[in-house]
Design a protein around this motif. Structure first.
Motif, PDB file in Angstrom:
ATOM      1  N   PHE A  86       6.517  -3.304   1.536  1.00 58.50           N
ATOM      2  CA  PHE A  86       5.997  -4.473   2.248  1.00 58.50           C
ATOM      3  C   PHE A  86       7.193  -5.235   2.797  1.00 58.50           C
ATOM      4  O   PHE A  86       8.042  -5.703   2.034  1.00 58.50           O
ATOM      5  N   ASP A  87       7.273  -5.342   4.136  1.00 58.52           N
ATOM      6  CA  ASP A  87       8.442  -5.962   4.763  1.00 58.52           C
ATOM      7  C   ASP A  87       8.256  -7.443   5.070  1.00 58.52           C
ATOM      8  O   ASP A  87       9.072  -8.042   5.780  1.00 58.52           O
ATOM      9  N   GLY A  88       7.190  -8.039   4.545  1.00 56.22           N
ATOM     10  CA  GLY A  88       6.906  -9.432   4.818  1.00 56.22           C
ATOM     11  C   GLY A  88       5.687  -9.620   5.698  1.00 56.22           C
ATOM     12  O   GLY A  88       5.098 -10.693   5.736  1.00 56.22           O
ATOM     13  N   ARG A  89       5.303  -8.544   6.370  1.00 61.21           N
ATOM     14  CA  ARG A  89       4.096  -8.571   7.203  1.00 61.21           C
ATOM     15  C   ARG A  89       3.355  -7.240   7.179  1.00 61.21           C
ATOM     16  O   ARG A  89       2.142  -7.201   7.020  1.00 61.21           O
ATOM     17  N   ARG A  90       4.088  -6.151   7.341  1.00 60.64           N
ATOM     18  CA  ARG A  90       3.455  -4.828   7.398  1.00 60.64           C
ATOM     19  C   ARG A  90       3.587  -4.118   6.050  1.00 60.64           C
ATOM     20  O   ARG A  90       4.632  -4.190   5.399  1.00 60.64           O
ATOM     21  N   LEU A  91       2.501  -3.434   5.706  1.00 57.76           N
ATOM     22  CA  LEU A  91       2.449  -2.676   4.463  1.00 57.76           C
ATOM     23  C   LEU A  91       2.498  -1.190   4.787  1.00 57.76           C
ATOM     24  O   LEU A  91       1.627  -0.661   5.485  1.00 57.76           O
ATOM     25  N   TYR A  92       3.524  -0.502   4.291  1.00 59.78           N
ATOM     26  CA  TYR A  92       3.693   0.939   4.504  1.00 59.78           C
ATOM     27  C   TYR A  92       3.414   1.655   3.180  1.00 59.78           C
ATOM     28  O   TYR A  92       3.933   1.267   2.123  1.00 59.78           O
ATOM     29  N   THR A  93       2.616   2.694   3.215  1.00 58.10           N
ATOM     30  CA  THR A  93       2.365   3.500   2.024  1.00 58.10           C
ATOM     31  C   THR A  93       2.542   4.973   2.364  1.00 58.10           C
ATOM     32  O   THR A  93       2.088   5.437   3.414  1.00 58.10           O
ATOM     33  N   VAL A  94       3.218   5.686   1.489  1.00 58.57           N
ATOM     34  CA  VAL A  94       3.423   7.123   1.640  1.00 58.57           C
ATOM     35  C   VAL A  94       2.937   7.786   0.363  1.00 58.57           C
ATOM     36  O   VAL A  94       3.394   7.451  -0.741  1.00 58.57           O
ATOM     37  N   ARG A  95       2.010   8.725   0.485  1.00 60.70           N
ATOM     38  CA  ARG A  95       1.467   9.453  -0.659  1.00 60.70           C
ATOM     39  C   ARG A  95       1.717  10.941  -0.482  1.00 60.70           C
ATOM     40  O   ARG A  95       1.416  11.496   0.567  1.00 60.70           O
ATOM     41  N   ASP A  96       2.263  11.560  -1.498  1.00 59.83           N
ATOM     42  CA  ASP A  96       2.457  13.008  -1.511  1.00 59.83           C
ATOM     43  C   ASP A  96       1.866  13.517  -2.816  1.00 59.83           C
ATOM     44  O   ASP A  96       2.487  13.443  -3.872  1.00 59.83           O
ATOM     45  N   GLU A  97       0.642  14.002  -2.753  1.00 60.07           N
ATOM     46  CA  GLU A  97      -0.061  14.483  -3.931  1.00 60.07           C
ATOM     47  C   GLU A  97      -0.203  15.994  -3.845  1.00 60.07           C
ATOM     48  O   GLU A  97      -0.951  16.510  -3.024  1.00 60.07           O
ATOM     49  N   GLY A  98       0.557  16.675  -4.674  1.00 64.67           N
ATOM     50  CA  GLY A  98       0.486  18.133  -4.696  1.00 64.67           C
ATOM     51  C   GLY A  98       0.905  18.774  -3.394  1.00 64.67           C
ATOM     52  O   GLY A  98       0.391  19.835  -3.022  1.00 64.67           O
ATOM     53  N   GLY A  99       1.840  18.159  -2.674  1.00 64.06           N
ATOM     54  CA  GLY A  99       2.318  18.721  -1.416  1.00 64.06           C
ATOM     55  C   GLY A  99       1.558  18.254  -0.195  1.00 64.06           C
ATOM     56  O   GLY A  99       1.921  18.584   0.934  1.00 64.06           O
ATOM     57  N   THR A 100       0.497  17.458  -0.375  1.00 63.87           N
ATOM     58  CA  THR A 100      -0.271  16.917   0.745  1.00 63.87           C
ATOM     59  C   THR A 100       0.129  15.471   0.963  1.00 63.87           C
ATOM     60  O   THR A 100      -0.063  14.622   0.080  1.00 63.87           O
ATOM     61  N   GLY A 101       0.707  15.173   2.136  1.00 65.00           N
ATOM     62  CA  GLY A 101       1.242  13.847   2.395  1.00 65.00           C
ATOM     63  C   GLY A 101       0.402  13.035   3.369  1.00 65.00           C
ATOM     64  O   GLY A 101      -0.169  13.579   4.317  1.00 65.00           O
ATOM     65  N   VAL A 102       0.328  11.728   3.119  1.00 64.70           N
ATOM     66  CA  VAL A 102      -0.349  10.786   4.002  1.00 64.70           C
ATOM     67  C   VAL A 102       0.519   9.540   4.106  1.00 64.70           C
ATOM     68  O   VAL A 102       0.955   8.995   3.087  1.00 64.70           O
ATOM     69  N   ALA A 103       0.790   9.085   5.344  1.00 59.73           N
ATOM     70  CA  ALA A 103       1.600   7.892   5.564  1.00 59.73           C
ATOM     71  C   ALA A 103       0.814   6.905   6.422  1.00 59.73           C
ATOM     72  O   ALA A 103       0.376   7.244   7.525  1.00 59.73           O
ATOM     73  N   LEU A 104       0.629   5.688   5.911  1.00 57.63           N
ATOM     74  CA  LEU A 104      -0.181   4.685   6.594  1.00 57.63           C
ATOM     75  C   LEU A 104       0.593   3.380   6.723  1.00 57.63           C
ATOM     76  O   LEU A 104       1.446   3.065   5.884  1.00 57.63           O
ATOM     77  N   VAL A 105       0.296   2.606   7.784  1.00 59.54           N
ATOM     78  CA  VAL A 105       0.872   1.274   7.948  1.00 59.54           C
ATOM     79  C   VAL A 105      -0.254   0.306   8.293  1.00 59.54           C
ATOM     80  O   VAL A 105      -1.102   0.592   9.134  1.00 59.54           O
ATOM     81  N   THR A 106      -0.251  -0.831   7.592  1.00 60.65           N
ATOM     82  CA  THR A 106      -1.267  -1.863   7.802  1.00 60.65           C
ATOM     83  C   THR A 106      -0.574  -3.174   8.111  1.00 60.65           C
ATOM     84  O   THR A 106       0.313  -3.606   7.366  1.00 60.65           O
TER      85      THR A 106
END
Length: 258
Positions: free
Chosen positions: A111-131
């Motif tokens: 969290f950079d003060g405004r935007r929330l970045y999340t990166v998930r790598d579960e069993g080799g499957t990755g998802v990257a989201l920004v809110t």
């Protein structure tokens, strides 16, 4: 975690949120909304430190008809810049199912003060989201204890220490199990959860093993990795309200990184 365990955790969280909503309605009767919000934030109006780095270890297990179905071990490192309102969490866990090493999962929250970045790598499957949480998002970045933030009724409060830090210990015992959180200045330093009957229990433990206050944190840790493409998330009005009630980094259980 098995489906039964997930249903138990979801049911417990929904109960917590529902009760919190009732308490909030009762608390705010006759109050201006701003007065209620300001009163709720008074406890954490001033940062207890400039920065903090917290290193925690985690373990958990799920039983199915008395047999160990799943075990987890892991580590979480939290980087908190309380002055500038930034936070990062790196979480890694090894998951073993039926005695076999299944996978290593990795999660990162920034969290950079405004935007929330999340990166998930579960069993080799990755998802990257920004809110984009917006300029009006003003929740402090260090409190992450749901028991303290939600102010649920029926909670037993005691005192203890973790790594020499004085903690409030919040215990919630219900028909679905037991939850305990050791909280220092709004920050969870230890937690335990035991949900479900003995033969199908889902348990988890997390505890801080290192705390550094007012230490230098590299500014780049609060920036998203340049080699990752993030998919934008558009929140509904309900989701935006939810984030203002419970920040994304609220500790809803070690097995739910964020």
């Amino acid at each position: 975690m098995n489906r039964k365990g997930i249903r138990l955790i979801v049911a417990c969280l929904l109960l917590m949120l529902a009760v919190a909503g009732i308490v909030e309605i009762q608390r705010t009767k006759g109050q201006h909304p701003l007065e209620s919000r300001n009163a709720a934030q008074t406890i954490h109006s001033q940062p207890p430190f400039r920065t903090a780095v917290v290193d925690l270890t985690f373990r958990g297990r799920s039983l199915n008809q008395g047999e160990v179905y799943l075990t987890e071990t892991g580590r979480r490192i939290e980087y908190i810049d309380a002055v500038n309102g930034r936070r990062r969490e790196d979480f890694e866990r090894d998951v073993t199912t039926l005695g076999r090493r299944a996978s290593t999962d990795r999660f990162t929250l920034i969290f950079d003060g405004r935007r929330l970045y999340t990166v998930r790598d579960e069993g080799g499957t990755g998802v990257a989201l920004v809110t984009d949480l917006g300029e009006s998002f003003d929740s402090p970045v260090w409190p992450d204890a749901p028991m303290e933030e939600l102010g649920l009724p029926g909670i037993k409060i005691e005192e203890d220490e973790v790594l020499g830090r004085p903690c409030q210990v919040y215990t919630l015992s219900t028909t679905t199990g037991l939850q305990k959180y050791w909280v220092w200045n709004g920050l969870t330093l230890r937690s335990e959860r035991h949900l479900g009957p003995a033969s199908d229990v889902n348990e988890s433990w997390e505890e801080a093993v290192r705390i550094e206050e007012d230490t230098a944190i590299a500014p780049g840790l609060f920036s998203p990795p340049a080699d990752v493409t993030f998919q934008p998330v558009t929140e509904t009005a309900t989701q935006q309200h939810s984030h203002r009630t419970i920040a994304p980094w609220q500790r809803l259980g070690p097995e739910k990184p964020f």
